[in-house]
Scaffold this motif. Structure first.
Motif, PDB file in Angstrom:
ATOM      1  N   ARG A  39      62.608  11.721  66.263  1.00  0.00           N
ATOM      2  CA  ARG A  39      61.538  11.826  67.779  1.00  0.00           C
ATOM      3  C   ARG A  39      62.585  12.310  69.202  1.00  0.00           C
ATOM      4  O   ARG A  39      62.555  11.980  69.735  1.00  0.00           O
ATOM      5  CB  ARG A  39      61.041  10.481  67.895  1.00  0.00           C
ATOM      6  N   GLN A  40      64.078  10.829  68.804  1.00  0.00           N
ATOM      7  CA  GLN A  40      65.145  11.018  69.821  1.00  0.00           C
ATOM      8  C   GLN A  40      65.711  12.909  70.466  1.00  0.00           C
ATOM      9  O   GLN A  40      65.421  13.248  71.227  1.00  0.00           O
ATOM     10  CB  GLN A  40      65.769  10.095  69.710  1.00  0.00           C
ATOM     11  N   LEU A  41      65.691  13.541  68.851  1.00  0.00           N
ATOM     12  CA  LEU A  41      65.613  14.892  69.399  1.00  0.00           C
ATOM     13  C   LEU A  41      65.204  15.673  69.838  1.00  0.00           C
ATOM     14  O   LEU A  41      65.422  16.632  70.945  1.00  0.00           O
ATOM     15  CB  LEU A  41      66.345  15.648  67.340  1.00  0.00           C
ATOM     16  N   ALA A  42      63.493  15.464  69.414  1.00  0.00           N
ATOM     17  CA  ALA A  42      62.659  16.342  69.976  1.00  0.00           C
ATOM     18  C   ALA A  42      62.304  15.272  71.846  1.00  0.00           C
ATOM     19  O   ALA A  42      62.533  16.812  72.367  1.00  0.00           O
ATOM     20  CB  ALA A  42      61.172  16.345  68.939  1.00  0.00           C
ATOM     21  N   GLU A  43      62.486  14.525  71.915  1.00  0.00           N
ATOM     22  CA  GLU A  43      62.369  13.919  73.415  1.00  0.00           C
ATOM     23  C   GLU A  43      63.662  14.567  73.728  1.00  0.00           C
ATOM     24  O   GLU A  43      63.154  15.066  75.111  1.00  0.00           O
ATOM     25  CB  GLU A  43      62.377  12.100  73.272  1.00  0.00           C
ATOM     26  N   SER A  44      64.700  14.769  73.657  1.00  0.00           N
ATOM     27  CA  SER A  44      65.664  15.100  74.563  1.00  0.00           C
ATOM     28  C   SER A  44      65.923  16.920  74.443  1.00  0.00           C
ATOM     29  O   SER A  44      65.861  16.954  75.733  1.00  0.00           O
ATOM     30  CB  SER A  44      67.202  14.503  73.799  1.00  0.00           C
ATOM     31  N   ILE A  45      65.175  17.684  74.076  1.00  0.00           N
ATOM     32  CA  ILE A  45      64.689  18.719  73.679  1.00  0.00           C
ATOM     33  C   ILE A  45      63.706  19.009  75.611  1.00  0.00           C
ATOM     34  O   ILE A  45      64.390  19.651  76.132  1.00  0.00           O
ATOM     35  CB  ILE A  45      64.802  19.088  72.768  1.00  0.00           C
ATOM     36  N   GLY A  46      62.471  17.945  74.637  1.00  0.00           N
ATOM     37  CA  GLY A  46      61.694  18.011  76.223  1.00  0.00           C
ATOM     38  C   GLY A  46      62.694  17.440  77.415  1.00  0.00           C
ATOM     39  O   GLY A  46      61.643  18.249  78.299  1.00  0.00           O
ATOM     40  N   GLN A  47      62.885  16.629  77.728  1.00  0.00           N
ATOM     41  CA  GLN A  47      63.223  16.284  78.707  1.00  0.00           C
ATOM     42  C   GLN A  47      64.249  17.259  79.259  1.00  0.00           C
ATOM     43  O   GLN A  47      64.746  17.313  80.544  1.00  0.00           O
ATOM     44  CB  GLN A  47      64.085  15.092  78.490  1.00  0.00           C
ATOM     45  N   LEU A  48      65.325  18.319  78.288  1.00  0.00           N
ATOM     46  CA  LEU A  48      66.321  19.256  79.185  1.00  0.00           C
ATOM     47  C   LEU A  48      65.730  19.634  79.791  1.00  0.00           C
ATOM     48  O   LEU A  48      65.546  19.950  80.886  1.00  0.00           O
ATOM     49  CB  LEU A  48      66.777  19.030  77.569  1.00  0.00           C
TER      50      LEU A  48
ATOM     51  N   LEU B  31      69.035  25.641  76.610  1.00  0.00           N
ATOM     52  CA  LEU B  31      68.502  25.086  78.593  1.00  0.00           C
ATOM     53  C   LEU B  31      68.086  26.683  78.801  1.00  0.00           C
ATOM     54  O   LEU B  31      67.688  26.777  80.303  1.00  0.00           O
ATOM     55  CB  LEU B  31      70.348  24.473  79.299  1.00  0.00           C
ATOM     56  N   LYS B  32      68.651  27.537  77.899  1.00  0.00           N
ATOM     57  CA  LYS B  32      69.258  29.177  79.040  1.00  0.00           C
ATOM     58  C   LYS B  32      67.780  29.627  78.141  1.00  0.00           C
ATOM     59  O   LYS B  32      67.062  30.926  78.346  1.00  0.00           O
ATOM     60  CB  LYS B  32      69.896  29.866  78.990  1.00  0.00           C
ATOM     61  N   CYS B  33      67.054  29.943  76.452  1.00  0.00           N
ATOM     62  CA  CYS B  33      65.935  30.305  75.913  1.00  0.00           C
ATOM     63  C   CYS B  33      65.305  29.967  76.779  1.00  0.00           C
ATOM     64  O   CYS B  33      64.234  29.220  77.569  1.00  0.00           O
ATOM     65  CB  CYS B  33      65.895  29.576  74.598  1.00  0.00           C
ATOM     66  N   PRO B  34      64.060  31.093  76.168  1.00  0.00           N
ATOM     67  CA  PRO B  34      62.460  31.093  77.076  1.00  0.00           C
ATOM     68  C   PRO B  34      62.073  29.145  76.693  1.00  0.00           C
ATOM     69  O   PRO B  34      61.954  28.725  75.675  1.00  0.00           O
ATOM     70  CB  PRO B  34      61.529  31.751  76.124  1.00  0.00           C
ATOM     71  N   ASP B  35      61.443  29.040  77.632  1.00  0.00           N
ATOM     72  CA  ASP B  35      60.587  27.652  77.688  1.00  0.00           C
ATOM     73  C   ASP B  35      60.087  27.348  76.484  1.00  0.00           C
ATOM     74  O   ASP B  35      60.202  26.550  75.393  1.00  0.00           O
ATOM     75  CB  ASP B  35      59.967  27.254  79.109  1.00  0.00           C
ATOM     76  N   GLU B  36      59.196  28.627  76.034  1.00  0.00           N
ATOM     77  CA  GLU B  36      58.234  28.279  74.564  1.00  0.00           C
ATOM     78  C   GLU B  36      59.363  27.597  73.252  1.00  0.00           C
ATOM     79  O   GLU B  36      59.049  27.061  72.780  1.00  0.00           O
ATOM     80  CB  GLU B  36      57.426  29.066  74.122  1.00  0.00           C
ATOM     81  N   GLN B  37      60.093  28.779  73.575  1.00  0.00           N
ATOM     82  CA  GLN B  37      61.253  28.458  71.605  1.00  0.00           C
ATOM     83  C   GLN B  37      61.514  26.980  72.451  1.00  0.00           C
ATOM     84  O   GLN B  37      61.374  26.817  70.757  1.00  0.00           O
ATOM     85  CB  GLN B  37      62.683  29.191  72.663  1.00  0.00           C
ATOM     86  N   ALA B  38      62.086  26.563  73.103  1.00  0.00           N
ATOM     87  CA  ALA B  38      62.151  25.266  72.477  1.00  0.00           C
ATOM     88  C   ALA B  38      61.777  24.376  72.668  1.00  0.00           C
ATOM     89  O   ALA B  38      61.538  23.497  71.831  1.00  0.00           O
ATOM     90  CB  ALA B  38      63.100  24.871  74.678  1.00  0.00           C
ATOM     91  N   ARG B  39      59.884  24.385  73.446  1.00  0.00           N
ATOM     92  CA  ARG B  39      59.836  23.317  73.642  1.00  0.00           C
ATOM     93  C   ARG B  39      58.876  23.507  71.659  1.00  0.00           C
ATOM     94  O   ARG B  39      58.178  22.406  71.123  1.00  0.00           O
ATOM     95  CB  ARG B  39      58.081  23.651  74.005  1.00  0.00           C
ATOM     96  N   GLN B  40      58.660  24.960  71.274  1.00  0.00           N
ATOM     97  CA  GLN B  40      58.073  25.094  70.068  1.00  0.00           C
ATOM     98  C   GLN B  40      58.545  23.793  68.751  1.00  0.00           C
ATOM     99  O   GLN B  40      58.304  23.216  67.851  1.00  0.00           O
ATOM    100  CB  GLN B  40      58.060  26.375  69.312  1.00  0.00           C
ATOM    101  N   LEU B  41      60.088  24.241  69.574  1.00  0.00           N
ATOM    102  CA  LEU B  41      61.207  23.770  68.366  1.00  0.00           C
ATOM    103  C   LEU B  41      60.757  21.438  68.505  1.00  0.00           C
ATOM    104  O   LEU B  41      60.716  21.050  67.350  1.00  0.00           O
ATOM    105  CB  LEU B  41      62.801  23.558  69.067  1.00  0.00           C
ATOM    106  N   ALA B  42      60.945  21.031  69.657  1.00  0.00           N
ATOM    107  CA  ALA B  42      60.623  19.549  69.872  1.00  0.00           C
ATOM    108  C   ALA B  42      59.138  19.705  69.554  1.00  0.00           C
ATOM    109  O   ALA B  42      59.473  18.622  68.434  1.00  0.00           O
ATOM    110  CB  ALA B  42      60.652  19.591  71.195  1.00  0.00           C
ATOM    111  N   GLU B  43      58.456  20.288  69.082  1.00  0.00           N
ATOM    112  CA  GLU B  43      56.866  19.887  68.835  1.00  0.00           C
ATOM    113  C   GLU B  43      57.038  19.940  66.784  1.00  0.00           C
ATOM    114  O   GLU B  43      56.238  19.300  66.132  1.00  0.00           O
ATOM    115  CB  GLU B  43      55.871  20.840  69.529  1.00  0.00           C
ATOM    116  N   SER B  44      57.665  20.553  66.811  1.00  0.00           N
ATOM    117  CA  SER B  44      58.065  21.245  65.696  1.00  0.00           C
ATOM    118  C   SER B  44      58.550  19.954  64.643  1.00  0.00           C
ATOM    119  O   SER B  44      57.975  19.555  63.415  1.00  0.00           O
ATOM    120  CB  SER B  44      58.679  22.227  64.607  1.00  0.00           C
TER     121      SER B  44
END
Lengths: 198, 198
Positions: A39-48, B31-44
């Motif tokens: 969860r912390q990893l997922a959250e860290s990505i969102g916070q970033l 940090l640099k990739c499209p927002d969607e790609q990062a959010r999708q990883l966190a969500e997954s």
């Protein structure tokens, strides 16, 4: 096969240097590890993505305006190190051997990749040099030692031709701990060319 | 340096095989990739932890009870392949050369790591053999070819001694495309030992 797992493997596989096998291994780890860790990893990505932006002065990544390097009163304000990317700042800061400010270009001149002078923050750099108080005395161009990085350094040197700012370039040569035997010819040639008296 | 970035680098660095440098590189990418790609990883990652559990029949990971392999009527129900981890199922399924069911032990016998028979799902395997209809005719023990994996295979063979279930072990030998020249002595010895007539 679980759809959530397949989706995560696909997302992980999009990261640089992560192939399908590594993505699978990481996904299984995220399945087996303590819930909090995942969860912390997922959250860290969102916070970033939520908190981080580029410093309007130097282009470094930051959560505050200006960034902590631009804000730090103990740093030398007359020297600016020009780098390609914010990640380069991190590398230089880790070395602990630089106490000046930075300027991030956002890349390097590379016609093949569609990066011309207008795509990089040269204009902002020039403006900064004109308006900064105290005056900037030296620009250390720390673009990478590649054809494009060298061309970018040359461009900056010509841009500031006639100004009172000293433009310098970081040294090229053998990396610490390197072996002549395993080094490429270009590095050796540059190490010889850049020799200095002892 | 941004606190969000440091936090993400720390989280990424906890993943297996990801050192501090790779974690840094991945974080800058996110940090640099499209927002969607990062959010999708966190969500997954979140979805994985929310949706996935272990199949109560075979121990595979699944989002439904029973898992899609246990549910698939076209699969052979008289053969069960015994593996250490759910990730082994994925590897075997990718090979496309097995159409039976699976049983996940949850590890292998390893006294040094505190894994005794009670920590693995031997009891559930025995119960499955006794109650499954149609009857299970063959167990293919596909634990890894290590000392512990072999010991686990031997344990299963002895557990089912006297029953009507055939217990087999996957073959050991040279991997496809391997070179004798670069292979370790144990593998070569096993390849010789396991030779078969042409």
């Amino acid at each position: 096969m679980s759809r959530s797992l397949e989706k995560l493997i696909k997302s992980l596989g999009r990261l640089p240097g992560i192939g399908e096998k590594t993505a699978g291994r990481l996904a299984y780890h995220l399945l087996k590890c303590p819930d909090e860790q995942a969860r912390q990893l997922a959250e860290s990505i969102g916070q970033l993505r939520d908190n981080v932006f580029f410093c309007p002065r130097c282009g470094n990544i930051t959560e505050e305006d200006p960034c902590d390097i631009c804000r730090d009163e103990r740093r030398e304000r007359t020297v600016v190190c020009v780098v390609e990317e914010p990640s380069d700042i991190r590398a230089i800061e880790t070395s602990g051997s630089y106490r000046g400010l930075y300027h991030v270009l956002g890349g390097r001149l590379s016609p093949l990749e569609g990066m011309g002078p207008d795509e990089l923050s040269f204009g902002k750099l020039q403006q900064r040099i004109e308006t900064s108080r105290p005056r900037i005395n030296e620009l250390i161009v720390a673009t990478n030692p590649s054809v494009e990085g060298d061309a970018t350094a040359l461009y900056i040197q010509q841009m500031l031709n006639g100004s009172q700012v000293r433009v310098s370039r970081i040294a090229c040569g053998l990396p610490a701990g390197g072996h002549l035997e395993y080094m490429d010819a270009l590095t050796i040639s540059q190490a010889l060319h850049g020799r200095h008296n002892l």
